[in-house]
Motif scaffolding. Sequence first.
Motif, PDB file in Angstrom:
ATOM      1  N   LEU A 178       0.809  -1.217   0.000  1.00 21.80           N
ATOM      2  CA  LEU A 178       0.000   0.000   0.000  1.00 21.80           C
ATOM      3  C   LEU A 178       0.843   1.268   0.000  1.00 21.80           C
ATOM      4  CD1 LEU A 178      -2.781  -0.988   2.578  1.00 21.80           C
ATOM      5  CD2 LEU A 178      -2.732  -1.342   0.110  1.00 21.80           C
ATOM      6  N   ASN A 179       2.153   1.126   0.008  1.00 22.45           N
ATOM      7  CA  ASN A 179       3.036   2.291   0.108  1.00 22.45           C
ATOM      8  C   ASN A 179       3.540   2.783  -1.239  1.00 22.45           C
ATOM      9  OD1 ASN A 179       2.948   2.298   2.985  1.00 22.45           O
ATOM     10  ND2 ASN A 179       4.421   0.609   3.013  1.00 22.45           N
ATOM     11  N   PHE A 197      -5.406   6.805 -10.505  1.00 20.94           N
ATOM     12  CA  PHE A 197      -5.110   5.627  -9.694  1.00 20.94           C
ATOM     13  C   PHE A 197      -4.352   6.006  -8.429  1.00 20.94           C
ATOM     14  CE2 PHE A 197      -2.893   1.670  -8.601  1.00 20.94           C
ATOM     15  CZ  PHE A 197      -3.965   0.789  -8.617  1.00 20.94           C
ATOM     16  N   ASP A 198      -3.458   6.988  -8.544  1.00 19.04           N
ATOM     17  CA  ASP A 198      -2.726   7.450  -7.363  1.00 19.04           C
ATOM     18  C   ASP A 198      -3.692   8.059  -6.348  1.00 19.04           C
ATOM     19  OD1 ASP A 198      -0.041   8.005  -6.121  1.00 19.04           O
ATOM     20  OD2 ASP A 198      -0.803  10.055  -6.216  1.00 19.04           O
ATOM     21  N   ALA A 199      -4.681   8.793  -6.862  1.00 21.56           N
ATOM     22  CA  ALA A 199      -5.683   9.373  -5.961  1.00 21.56           C
ATOM     23  C   ALA A 199      -6.515   8.269  -5.302  1.00 21.56           C
ATOM     24  CB  ALA A 199      -6.592  10.319  -6.754  1.00 21.56           C
ATOM     25  N   ALA A 200      -6.819   7.203  -6.057  1.00 18.44           N
ATOM     26  CA  ALA A 200      -7.581   6.085  -5.502  1.00 18.44           C
ATOM     27  C   ALA A 200      -6.785   5.364  -4.417  1.00 18.44           C
ATOM     28  CB  ALA A 200      -7.958   5.109  -6.616  1.00 18.44           C
ATOM     29  N   ILE A 201      -5.485   5.200  -4.638  1.00 17.11           N
ATOM     30  CA  ILE A 201      -4.621   4.540  -3.644  1.00 17.11           C
ATOM     31  C   ILE A 201      -4.592   5.353  -2.348  1.00 17.11           C
ATOM     32  CG2 ILE A 201      -2.230   3.919  -3.093  1.00 17.11           C
ATOM     33  CD1 ILE A 201      -1.866   3.184  -6.019  1.00 17.11           C
ATOM     34  N   THR A 202      -4.467   6.669  -2.504  1.00 16.26           N
ATOM     35  CA  THR A 202      -4.451   7.543  -1.319  1.00 16.26           C
ATOM     36  C   THR A 202      -5.755   7.416  -0.535  1.00 16.26           C
ATOM     37  OG1 THR A 202      -3.014   9.116  -2.476  1.00 16.26           O
ATOM     38  CG2 THR A 202      -4.181   9.921  -0.534  1.00 16.26           C
ATOM     39  N   LEU A 203      -6.880   7.390  -1.259  1.00 18.19           N
ATOM     40  CA  LEU A 203      -8.186   7.259  -0.610  1.00 18.19           C
ATOM     41  C   LEU A 203      -8.315   5.909   0.095  1.00 18.19           C
ATOM     42  CD1 LEU A 203     -11.046   8.354  -0.115  1.00 18.19           C
ATOM     43  CD2 LEU A 203     -11.723   7.334  -2.302  1.00 18.19           C
ATOM     44  N   ILE A 204      -7.894   4.828  -0.588  1.00 15.13           N
ATOM     45  CA  ILE A 204      -7.982   3.483   0.008  1.00 15.13           C
ATOM     46  C   ILE A 204      -7.098   3.388   1.251  1.00 15.13           C
ATOM     47  CG2 ILE A 204      -7.378   1.057  -0.370  1.00 15.13           C
ATOM     48  CD1 ILE A 204      -8.215   1.480  -3.308  1.00 15.13           C
TER      49      ILE A 204
END
Length: 406
Positions: A178-179, A197-204
């Motif tokens: 997740l990093n 996708f980077d924004a989605a990762i940050t949200l998740i």
Amino acid sequence: MIKNISISTFINAIFTIAVIAILITFALFINLDMQKHQIMQKNRYEIIAENFLSVFKKNPSKNDLKQLYTQFKVKLVKDREKKLNILNKGQELLFKRTYLGTYRIYIFESEYYLYAQQLGYNLMLKDLHSNKYNIAVIILILILSLSTILFLYIILKRKLKPLKELNCEITKFSKGDLNIKIKPKSNDEIGEIAKNFDAAITLINNQTESKNLFMRNMMHELKTPITKAMFIAETLEDEKSKQMLQKAFKRMDDIIKELATVERITSKTSVTYKEFTSFFNIYRKTLDIMMIESSHISSKIDDFTFEVDSTLFSVALKNLLDNGIKFSSDKKVNIVANKKRIDVISKGIKLKYKLDYYTEPFSQEEKRADGFGLGLYIVKTIMNMHGYKLKYSYKEGYNHFMIILS
């Protein structure tokens, strides 16, 4: 079949086919062009030969012959030794006999020669204007074509390189990392995908962290009062009330423990610590966790070694054995194990629904005081983490839960 080919492989295949097609096209073109060139040369020499042979019949003077030499751009070969070398060592391209006489065409030391014969005339003529076939121009065009194809290939591969890097990062994310941090390298569609996708990762990550923090705080806050309540229940004099409270608080404590197990195995940050161990060691560890009398369990084990997370696998086996004892008609369970499969068998009624129903969290046929609907969900999740399969069958009054190892 094309749907299963990666974009990179597809592009490589397309450009490979394009290069092969260009090479074949140029090879055919060169072959046809050389044939055309030879026909043109042959026609030219036929015209020259027929003109000279026609003039020979009129007994031409030296001036008449010189005019023909100039007209057709040929030169008379006077050296007898050179004539013999051409006749003996030259490559004969054409021999033709006509009513006017005979003529031959030779190539010698990259030069073309015409040898005409008629009665008293015997001339060897060197072509001063021989149109030699020049393949250099065609090769140059071929090189330019291949260079253009190569340039387009490099440009396209560079354009798709960020997509390949994005796929690698997504793969890492799917495996629990997740990093990762994805930085868009362009403003095109690929850059937009990377940005989103980077924004989605940050949200998740934020939601996961929030969920984990909530679970830890909730279990911590509940654990302390439950422990205190169980301690207070011990001081009660009314035995019936005491047992009821202890049973209620124990149930709450068990729920917290199972929720902690679920949180661990479903967390993306969860890591399996696999090691080679024998099944008997796993079985013995499972019995230690269960803390029940051995009379409830019978076993038939052909011991074997396999690679598992012994802690998680013991929890899964414990849940299967617990379910077998709780929901069997005789409160007994039998375990049969070998290197291919592990069967947990208990006497009882057949499951009302398919196995998939019970492997969902909090799934039960009916509300029971001694179950939370998490047991089989935990078992299925742990099996998936190890790449094993959980199956169910009912035979002659017995429920069979099977772990397929191979």
